[in-house]
Design a protein around this motif. Sequence first.
Motif, PDB file in Angstrom:
ATOM      1  N   GLY A   1      51.767  43.842  36.766  1.00  0.00           N
ATOM      2  CA  GLY A   1      50.733  44.207  35.804  1.00  0.00           C
ATOM      3  C   GLY A   1      49.446  43.470  36.127  1.00  0.00           C
ATOM      4  O   GLY A   1      48.354  44.053  36.140  1.00  0.00           O
ATOM      5  N   VAL A   2      49.558  42.152  36.402  1.00  0.00           N
ATOM      6  CA  VAL A   2      48.419  41.334  36.824  1.00  0.00           C
ATOM      7  C   VAL A   2      48.821  40.616  38.098  1.00  0.00           C
ATOM      8  O   VAL A   2      49.809  39.875  38.107  1.00  0.00           O
ATOM      9  CB  VAL A   2      48.018  40.306  35.749  1.00  0.00           C
ATOM     10  N   LYS A   3      48.088  40.830  39.164  1.00  0.00           N
ATOM     11  CA  LYS A   3      48.324  40.115  40.423  1.00  0.00           C
ATOM     12  C   LYS A   3      47.107  39.250  40.715  1.00  0.00           C
ATOM     13  O   LYS A   3      45.973  39.739  40.734  1.00  0.00           O
ATOM     14  CB  LYS A   3      48.563  41.090  41.571  1.00  0.00           C
TER      15      LYS A   3
ATOM     16  N   VAL B   1      48.192  46.824  38.561  1.00  0.00           N
ATOM     17  CA  VAL B   1      47.202  47.416  37.667  1.00  0.00           C
ATOM     18  C   VAL B   1      45.896  46.620  37.686  1.00  0.00           C
ATOM     19  O   VAL B   1      44.818  47.173  37.863  1.00  0.00           O
ATOM     20  CB  VAL B   1      47.763  47.523  36.235  1.00  0.00           C
ATOM     21  N   ILE B   2      45.981  45.305  37.496  1.00  0.00           N
ATOM     22  CA  ILE B   2      44.798  44.442  37.548  1.00  0.00           C
ATOM     23  C   ILE B   2      45.009  43.425  38.668  1.00  0.00           C
ATOM     24  O   ILE B   2      46.004  42.679  38.657  1.00  0.00           O
ATOM     25  CB  ILE B   2      44.545  43.729  36.213  1.00  0.00           C
ATOM     26  N   THR B   3      44.091  43.380  39.622  1.00  0.00           N
ATOM     27  CA  THR B   3      44.165  42.421  40.722  1.00  0.00           C
ATOM     28  C   THR B   3      43.007  41.448  40.592  1.00  0.00           C
ATOM     29  O   THR B   3      41.836  41.856  40.499  1.00  0.00           O
ATOM     30  CB  THR B   3      44.094  43.143  42.082  1.00  0.00           C
ATOM     31  N   VAL B   4      43.327  40.148  40.574  1.00  0.00           N
ATOM     32  CA  VAL B   4      42.324  39.106  40.380  1.00  0.00           C
ATOM     33  C   VAL B   4      42.164  38.331  41.682  1.00  0.00           C
ATOM     34  O   VAL B   4      43.139  37.814  42.232  1.00  0.00           O
ATOM     35  CB  VAL B   4      42.729  38.149  39.244  1.00  0.00           C
TER      36      VAL B   4
ATOM     37  N   GLY C   1      55.592  41.129  35.819  1.00  0.00           N
ATOM     38  CA  GLY C   1      54.550  41.161  34.800  1.00  0.00           C
ATOM     39  C   GLY C   1      53.279  40.535  35.341  1.00  0.00           C
ATOM     40  O   GLY C   1      52.224  41.163  35.393  1.00  0.00           O
ATOM     41  N   ILE C   2      53.374  39.269  35.747  1.00  0.00           N
ATOM     42  CA  ILE C   2      52.251  38.551  36.359  1.00  0.00           C
ATOM     43  C   ILE C   2      52.730  37.988  37.688  1.00  0.00           C
ATOM     44  O   ILE C   2      53.786  37.337  37.751  1.00  0.00           O
ATOM     45  CB  ILE C   2      51.740  37.417  35.446  1.00  0.00           C
ATOM     46  N   LEU C   3      51.974  38.192  38.744  1.00  0.00           N
ATOM     47  CA  LEU C   3      52.281  37.673  40.075  1.00  0.00           C
ATOM     48  C   LEU C   3      51.145  36.755  40.503  1.00  0.00           C
ATOM     49  O   LEU C   3      49.988  37.173  40.568  1.00  0.00           O
ATOM     50  CB  LEU C   3      52.453  38.818  41.076  1.00  0.00           C
ATOM     51  N   LEU C   4      51.485  35.480  40.777  1.00  0.00           N
ATOM     52  CA  LEU C   4      50.497  34.469  41.155  1.00  0.00           C
ATOM     53  C   LEU C   4      50.783  34.014  42.576  1.00  0.00           C
ATOM     54  O   LEU C   4      51.928  33.702  42.915  1.00  0.00           O
ATOM     55  CB  LEU C   4      50.568  33.274  40.203  1.00  0.00           C
ATOM     56  N   ARG C   5      49.737  33.935  43.386  1.00  0.00           N
ATOM     57  CA  ARG C   5      49.925  33.591  44.792  1.00  0.00           C
ATOM     58  C   ARG C   5      48.747  32.758  45.290  1.00  0.00           C
ATOM     59  O   ARG C   5      47.629  32.882  44.778  1.00  0.00           O
ATOM     60  CB  ARG C   5      50.028  34.890  45.610  1.00  0.00           C
TER      61      ARG C   5
END
Length: 689
Positions: free
Chosen positions: A344-346, A291-294, A366-370
């Motif tokens: 939800g947030v990547k 949904v939201i990609t940072v 929920g949140i994916l951090l890479r």
Amino acid sequence: MAVFDTDSARSRRLRLAAVALVAVAAVGTAGAFTADPSESVPEPVRFDDAVELGLSSETDALMADDATLPRVQVFYSQLQYVVGYNGIASFVESLSDGRTERQFGYPLIAYVETFDHRDAGTTESGLFSASGAGGWTPVGEARYVVDSDARTPAGAVVVPFAEHEAAAAFADDHGGSVVGWEAVRGRSFDVDSAATVRALAPDRWRTANERLAAAERRADRPVSVVVGEDAPTIDAAVAAAPPNTTVRVPPGTYEETVTVNRSVTIAGAGTGSERGDERVTRVVGNGTGSVITVRAPDVALAGMRIAGTGNRTRDPDAARESRDPEGGTWDTNIQLGYGHGDAGVKAVGAPGLVVDDVVVDTNASGILLREGSHATVSGLVVDGTDEWQEGFMGITGMESRVTVSDSRFEGGRDGIYLHRADGSIVRNSTFADNRYGTHLMYTGDALVADNAFRNELFAGVTVMTRPAGNAIVGNDVRNSSAGIQASGTRTYIGYNTLVGNELGFSTSARGSLYEHNVVVDNELGARATTVVPSSRVAANDFVRNGDHAAAGAGALRVWADGDRGNYWEGANVGPHDSGSRAYRPTSPVDAALHREVSAVTVRESPAARLLDRLRGTVPGARSGSIVDPAPATEPYHPDRVDAATTADTDRRVPTGWRSALARTGNATALRHSTEWRRADRPATAGGEA
């Protein structure tokens, strides 16, 4: 060839004991080595066949830099396995701790890896390195270079050689002096231990406070764009906002996906937890992708509900590759597979991410951090799938450190899954109905503290692979398959409350410390799982468990720290003074004392007393057993025991561990604290996370 004086009467007796040792039958444990009965003095074995102790995570770091760590392999008089030490210092320290000899017997012979013909030198970063296969030399015959310019990630290294000439040549090139074994054995090594980790735990808590405060300051920016007034969508507003400003998102439902390519704050009106539903900001995707990609540093997301994620939990190509033996390492393939699903947030390459007061309803993560997307998370709620196989992680952190506080994770696969995320902190959060609550892989120097875990299918806290320096403190785990299962080295597991689980905790970590845990009403309180025990288990309270403890194959486990044993309900029944008789929770008779007081009659029988004398002297009678030579007469924490059985089961039992551990600090811990904070800086551009 023995570790000590070969002419002593004791050594002559031990050489006879070696003959008896090698006649012991092999046991069916994978990777274990039993000496050849034809050998009166065991020959060195392949190090891969030894049971390894020492700094396994340090070994990983050395291998990554083409460096080498000198190793030792030791044959003990009452142990069927060859013990391999990663680092000479770890072996030297074991000789003086007073526990190794009691559990393993006397070291019959020790071999050190020598580097005479291996082009010994240093890497560009100063780490000791050598090429080719080395030889094995009895420690008493080798020569050692000390105080050279060669180092390991943990500090100075002792470099052994079979011949004096080779040692002198290395010292000429790299400094230092050549000494014998007695000089090495008499040296004091600054070896990190679980006690150091214990002393650092309060400092890690303070570090979390600092990260949260810095995140709040970073997110506090002036409003530049208001969605609905200055731009029609959130995505358009972000594109229009100058860096270091805030995009304000009024209440309402925004059906879109958003990409954030600049350092801004996106502030919604709230999640509805404290305001009425009419004041909620909802961002709803189209059911595919994230949904939201940072993709920018120092982005902040606050005050919104996120839904409409896709249901892809991993990258299909990488998942297929991970099943191919030729497709790359398991570690790499897991990172590729787990790091490319929907969320939800990547965040990708986005250090300094701040997530505050956000609710995510998700079919994946929920949140994916890479890729170094170090994040600070507070007030997060992730509602996952009812069946864990159908969802994924509340937070997935791949090579991205996270600080999580005051959050809740319910349903889905794992509440938090961290992979190579050293220095992460998870505290004051609630986990329920996950597969694992908090799951660490290759992640060290972390703090998991003051969390509540309920109804976890596999375990509340699980630490796998080869990490070091983790602190698991003050957690409350109930009604789960297991409370805490932590592997690795130098782990501190203390002040946890484990109630109503199938298993309270396992002693899977090596060189670790388990203390001040309250273990109540579990089917099994604790299980000793390592073949070669090297951890301390003391000052824990075992009450009303079906069985207090069990042990797999291996040497005698001595669960005490000097005269400080554990409290075992039932251990002090009988005619003896309380605490004056050893307690064996793995003995069929002792194990029944807290359930059947009449078992004391059997315990005091002549046959039982004879068996007690045999245990500890006959190796076969020691296998798979635990003894506490100094059982406590009263619980260490009676208030916590009472609270665990009478308080609201949805609430975590407070422990006061921070004030208790603050009193254990010392200069060594302060030095390591400084080093830990120095390593706390983000690896890439962006704010502190």
